[in-house]
Design an enzyme around this catalytic site. Structure first.
Site, PDB file in Angstrom:
ATOM      1  CB  CYS A 262      -6.654  -0.192   5.213  1.00 12.69           C
ATOM      2  SG  CYS A 262      -4.946  -0.794   5.090  1.00 12.69           S
TER       3      CYS A 262
ATOM      4  CB  CYS B 125      -2.056   1.819   6.059  1.00 12.05           C
ATOM      5  SG  CYS B 125      -1.714   0.958   4.500  1.00 12.05           S
TER       6      CYS B 125
ATOM      7  CG  HIS C  75      -1.968  -0.995   1.246  1.00 16.99           C
ATOM      8  ND1 HIS C  75      -3.125  -0.820   1.973  1.00 16.99           N
ATOM      9  CD2 HIS C  75      -2.096  -2.190   0.621  1.00 16.99           C
ATOM     10  CE1 HIS C  75      -3.910  -1.863   1.793  1.00 16.99           C
ATOM     11  NE2 HIS C  75      -3.302  -2.713   0.975  1.00 16.99           N
TER      12      HIS C  75
ATOM     13  CD  GLU D 257      -1.898   4.350   3.219  1.00 10.78           C
ATOM     14  OE1 GLU D 257      -3.064   4.623   3.558  1.00 10.78           O
ATOM     15  OE2 GLU D 257      -1.635   3.488   2.351  1.00 10.78           O
TER      16      GLU D 257
END
Length: 148
Positions: free
Chosen positions: A85, A88, A55, A57
């Site tokens: 999410c 993260c 992801h 992040e």
């Protein structure tokens, strides 16, 4: 946030070239140091790399830690185009990031106030400051266009 939007729409990097044949969700993240210097960026690369943890992040945190030589990113700010999410948000807490700024809210998986609020959970030993909805309309437009 405008810089994170640039990262989101630029496309993933492959060997210093932009790959346009990969359909990763266009989420961009930028990690800034305590002095405001850009330390690292990340863009979703799950499809590109086959890595479910790739992801935006997480990639920005990994690259920032590598650049600074420290896993503790206290004093740093992460700016991301979509609400983090749970994975993260957990990584942001564990990395001791001081401030998280995000654009679009994510009511299905958001962990910074929408569905959960991991970042401000009083049971955790670290809680960053959180600012959500920054340039929300612009960040949401990029995501809606992708899903069309």
């Amino acid at each position: 946030m405008r810089r994170a939007l640039e990262v989101a729409v630029a496309g993933p990097q492959v060997d210093d070239t932009v790959s346009t044949d990969v359909d990763d969700v266009p989420v961009g993240a930028v990690l800034y140091g305590p002095d405001g210097t850009e330390l690292a960026t990340g863009r979703n690369e799950r499809e590109l790399t086959g890595d479910p943890t790739a992801h935006a992040e997480v990639l920005a945190l990994r690259r920032g830690a590598e650049r600074t030589g420290r896993w503790r990113l206290d004093g740093c700010t992460l700016v991301v185009t979509l609400e983090p999410c749970t994975m993260c948000a957990g990584a942001l807490v564990l990395a001791r990031v001081s401030t998280v700024v995000f654009g679009a809210w994510e009511p299905k998986t958001g962990a910074a106030g929408s569905l959960w609020d991991v970042l401000r959970d009083r049971r955790l030993n670290h809680r960053p400051e959180v600012y959500g909805g920054v340039l929300e309309a612009e960040t949401a437009t990029v995501l809606r266009a992708f899903f069309r």
